[in-house]
Design a protein around this motif. Structure first.
Motif, mmCIF file in Angstrom:
data_model
loop_
_atom_site.group_PDB
_atom_site.id
_atom_site.type_symbol
_atom_site.label_atom_id
_atom_site.label_comp_id
_atom_site.label_asym_id
_atom_site.label_seq_id
_atom_site.Cartn_x
_atom_site.Cartn_y
_atom_site.Cartn_z
ATOM 1 N N VAL A 1 0.847 -1.208 0.000
ATOM 2 C CA VAL A 1 0.000 0.000 0.000
ATOM 3 C C VAL A 1 0.877 1.251 0.000
ATOM 4 C CG1 VAL A 1 -1.588 1.326 1.439
ATOM 5 C CG2 VAL A 1 -2.000 -1.099 1.070
ATOM 6 N N LEU A 2 1.890 1.278 0.863
ATOM 7 C CA LEU A 2 2.749 2.467 0.959
ATOM 8 C C LEU A 2 3.522 2.708 -0.338
ATOM 9 C CD1 LEU A 2 4.124 2.125 4.608
ATOM 10 C CD2 LEU A 2 2.474 3.784 3.752
ATOM 11 N N ILE A 3 4.035 1.637 -0.935
ATOM 12 C CA ILE A 3 4.786 1.782 -2.188
ATOM 13 C C ILE A 3 3.881 2.387 -3.259
ATOM 14 C CG2 ILE A 3 5.808 0.477 -4.123
ATOM 15 C CD1 ILE A 3 7.016 -1.412 -2.002
ATOM 16 N N ASN A 4 2.657 1.893 -3.372
ATOM 17 C CA ASN A 4 1.755 2.378 -4.408
ATOM 18 C C ASN A 4 1.261 3.789 -4.151
ATOM 19 O OD1 ASN A 4 0.997 0.262 -6.586
ATOM 20 N ND2 ASN A 4 1.201 -0.896 -4.698
ATOM 21 N N ILE A 5 1.135 4.157 -2.884
ATOM 22 C CA ILE A 5 0.663 5.522 -2.581
ATOM 23 C C ILE A 5 1.756 6.541 -2.861
ATOM 24 C CG2 ILE A 5 0.060 7.082 -0.679
ATOM 25 C CD1 ILE A 5 -1.634 4.859 0.493
ATOM 26 N N PHE A 6 2.960 6.246 -2.461
ATOM 27 C CA PHE A 6 4.016 7.259 -2.563
ATOM 28 C C PHE A 6 4.808 7.206 -3.862
ATOM 29 C CE2 PHE A 6 3.403 9.263 1.324
ATOM 30 C CZ PHE A 6 3.062 8.318 2.272
ATOM 31 N N GLU A 7 4.487 6.260 -4.708
ATOM 32 C CA GLU A 7 5.258 6.090 -5.936
ATOM 33 C C GLU A 7 4.897 7.105 -7.011
ATOM 34 O OE1 GLU A 7 6.464 2.032 -7.967
ATOM 35 O OE2 GLU A 7 4.386 2.608 -8.230
ATOM 36 N N GLY A 8 3.677 7.470 -7.107
ATOM 37 C CA GLY A 8 3.280 8.349 -8.216
ATOM 38 C C GLY A 8 2.379 7.601 -9.159
ATOM 39 N N THR A 9 1.452 8.324 -9.777
ATOM 40 C CA THR A 9 0.436 7.658 -10.585
ATOM 41 C C THR A 9 0.973 7.220 -11.940
ATOM 42 O OG1 THR A 9 -0.271 9.832 -11.313
ATOM 43 C CG2 THR A 9 -1.513 8.836 -9.521
ATOM 44 N N LYS A 10 2.090 7.768 -12.362
ATOM 45 C CA LYS A 10 2.572 7.451 -13.717
ATOM 46 C C LYS A 10 3.508 6.241 -13.709
ATOM 47 C CE LYS A 10 1.722 11.799 -15.812
ATOM 48 N NZ LYS A 10 1.990 13.160 -15.552
ATOM 49 N N ASP A 11 3.935 5.838 -12.535
ATOM 50 C CA ASP A 11 4.857 4.714 -12.414
ATOM 51 C C ASP A 11 4.080 3.460 -12.020
ATOM 52 O OD1 ASP A 11 8.071 4.423 -10.692
ATOM 53 O OD2 ASP A 11 6.981 3.064 -12.024
ATOM 54 N N TYR A 12 4.254 2.363 -12.800
ATOM 55 C CA TYR A 12 3.496 1.136 -12.531
ATOM 56 C C TYR A 12 4.315 0.046 -11.854
ATOM 57 C CZ TYR A 12 -0.718 2.624 -14.895
ATOM 58 O OH TYR A 12 -1.881 3.284 -15.213
ATOM 59 N N SER A 13 5.505 0.385 -11.365
ATOM 60 C CA SER A 13 6.311 -0.664 -10.735
ATOM 61 C C SER A 13 5.692 -1.104 -9.409
ATOM 62 C CB SER A 13 7.753 -0.207 -10.550
ATOM 63 O OG SER A 13 7.802 1.001 -9.852
ATOM 64 N N GLY A 14 4.821 -0.258 -8.811
ATOM 65 C CA GLY A 14 4.130 -0.648 -7.590
ATOM 66 C C GLY A 14 3.196 -1.829 -7.804
ATOM 67 N N VAL A 15 2.671 -1.926 -9.035
ATOM 68 C CA VAL A 15 1.775 -3.056 -9.367
ATOM 69 C C VAL A 15 2.592 -4.358 -9.347
ATOM 70 C CG1 VAL A 15 0.333 -4.042 -11.166
ATOM 71 C CG2 VAL A 15 0.259 -1.591 -10.731
ATOM 72 N N TYR A 16 3.801 -4.296 -9.888
ATOM 73 C CA TYR A 16 4.683 -5.472 -9.841
ATOM 74 C C TYR A 16 5.034 -5.794 -8.386
ATOM 75 C CZ TYR A 16 5.414 -4.717 -14.870
ATOM 76 O OH TYR A 16 5.227 -4.551 -16.218
ATOM 77 N N ALA A 17 5.225 -4.731 -7.574
ATOM 78 C CA ALA A 17 5.553 -4.934 -6.156
ATOM 79 C C ALA A 17 4.440 -5.707 -5.455
ATOM 80 C CB ALA A 17 5.780 -3.586 -5.462
ATOM 81 N N GLY A 18 3.188 -5.346 -5.754
ATOM 82 C CA GLY A 18 2.043 -6.037 -5.160
ATOM 83 C C GLY A 18 2.049 -7.513 -5.530
ATOM 84 N N PHE A 19 2.287 -7.781 -6.813
ATOM 85 C CA PHE A 19 2.281 -9.163 -7.306
ATOM 86 C C PHE A 19 3.397 -9.974 -6.655
ATOM 87 C CE2 PHE A 19 0.938 -12.337 -10.153
ATOM 88 C CZ PHE A 19 2.053 -12.976 -10.668
#
Lengths: 99, 263
Positions: free
Chosen positions: A40-58
């Motif tokens: 959750v924290l990675i995806n919130i603070f990463e920025g909306t244009k960066d999708y590496s947080g989605v890989y982090a979740g997976f």
């Protein structure tokens, strides 16, 4: 992006090991799941244009499945959906200068 | 166009990733076994470290209760020593009678010593550092050094195994109340309590009574300590008691356990 994915892989692998070994003694089960907090924290603070947080979740969900009795992919899909949901909400409904 | 191509690329990568991970379920045992094998030394270190740290904080938290707990323990030790003396006489008498009747003594279990290297989050299962390569197989009972029942092996990998605890909701086995001739079924409730059901109300059951395993269902050998009865509820409409049992095992005080190999 590839470097981030490698860092996330190592990070979530060690986090899953920590959660099932060191932190098991503190009886945190049912109280806190560090992997979900990290996703959750990675995806919130990463920025909306960066999708590496989605890989982090997976990746985070995948390692949780490996070190538990769940089917492989159960938590991986849940955290993937969670990461995508956070990205969509932040992009469409939240405006913050830092994100 | 470029953002559309990038989105499609991300979508394809995600779908391929999902399919790859789901296909791993056909090789779930091998995949998990692979990770457990090379994570085992790290897990053992983390487990030992976590045990020391949690023990330190637990000691600080329990400082105020230390004297009371110590006094209580001393009293129990004295009572047990007195009982031990009387048991020595009974044991001698038992051996004499067996010899006279030419009845063989029950053999001790063949046990394997293993270490705990991990605990599953919320699933009430633990990981131990021996597996199929060490002669373990599914269904083998697991006990502590004090012969307290912990659970049974649910999944075996090459160098590690998963043990499902008696407090897991998937766990269910026959048990009896010591000295009361009352039997029933113990089921896991949560990490702290067990449900003891199907115990008929024609027997007198009290809080504090000891519960031990029975061999009726063939899940565990008989006589292994399970826990003590914490609460007994009676109902006029139900022929059975509603009993809650507090299990004796405590994973915080256990780093190694024993596997019964010849059950």
């Amino acid at each position: 992006m590839l470097r981030k994915i490698i860092i996330y892989t190592l990070f979530f692998y060690l986090l899953a090991l920590l959660q099932t070994s060191s932190l098991a003694g503190f009886n945190l089960s049912g109280l806190i799941n560090l992997t979900s907090v990290a996703v959750v924290l990675i995806n919130i603070f990463e920025g909306t244009k960066d999708y590496s947080g989605v890989y982090a979740g997976f990746i985070g969900g995948f390692f949780l499945d490996i070190f538990s009795a769940n089917l492989i992919g159960q938590n991986a899909l849940i955290f993937l959906a969670l990461a995508l949901f956070i990205k969509i909400v932040l992009r469409k409904y939240v405006w913050a200068p830092a994100i | 166009m470029k953002p559309l191509v990038k989105k499609n690329k991300i979508f394809v990568v995600i779908v391929v990733g999902i399919l790859l991970v789901l296909s791993l379920n056909f090789f779930q045992k091998e995949a998990k076994g692979f990770f457990y094998t090379f994570s085992s030394p790290i897990q053992t270190t983390f487990w030992a470290l976590g045990d020391r740290v949690s023990g330190f904080f637990e000691t600080i938290g329990n400082l105020s209760n230390l004297k009371t707990a110590n006094d209580k323990s001393q009293k129990i030790i004295q009572e047990l020593l007195a009982e031990k003396a009387s048991f020595a006489e009974l044991k001698k008498e038992n051996e004499t009678l067996r010899e006279a009747l030419q009845v063989g003594l029950q053999k001790d279990f063949q046990l394997a010593f293993v270490e705990i290297i991990g605990k599953d989050i919320g699933q009430e299962s633990i990981l131990i550092n021996q597996g199929a390569g060490d002669g373990l197989s599914k269904g083998m009972p697991v006990i502590t050094h004090q012969k307290v029942l912990l659970g049974r092996i649910a999944e075996v990998f090459e160098n590690s195994s998963r043990v499902i605890l008696i407090s897991s909701k998937e766990s269910s086995f026959d048990a009896t109340v010591l000295d009361r001739d009352a039997s029933g079924v113990v089921k896991g409730k949560d990490s702290r309590l067990l449900d003891f059901s199907l115990v008929a109300q024609d027997k007198e059951i009290k809080e504090g009574d000891l519960v031990v395993s029975a061999s009726l269902g063939g899940v565990y050998p008989k006589g292994l300590l399970v826990g003590s009865i914490q609460e007994v509820k009676q109902s006029d409409t139900d022929p059975f008691y509603q009993i809650t049992v507090s299990p004796f095992f405590d994973l915080k005080k256990t780093n190694s356990v024993l596997i019964i190999l010849d059950f």
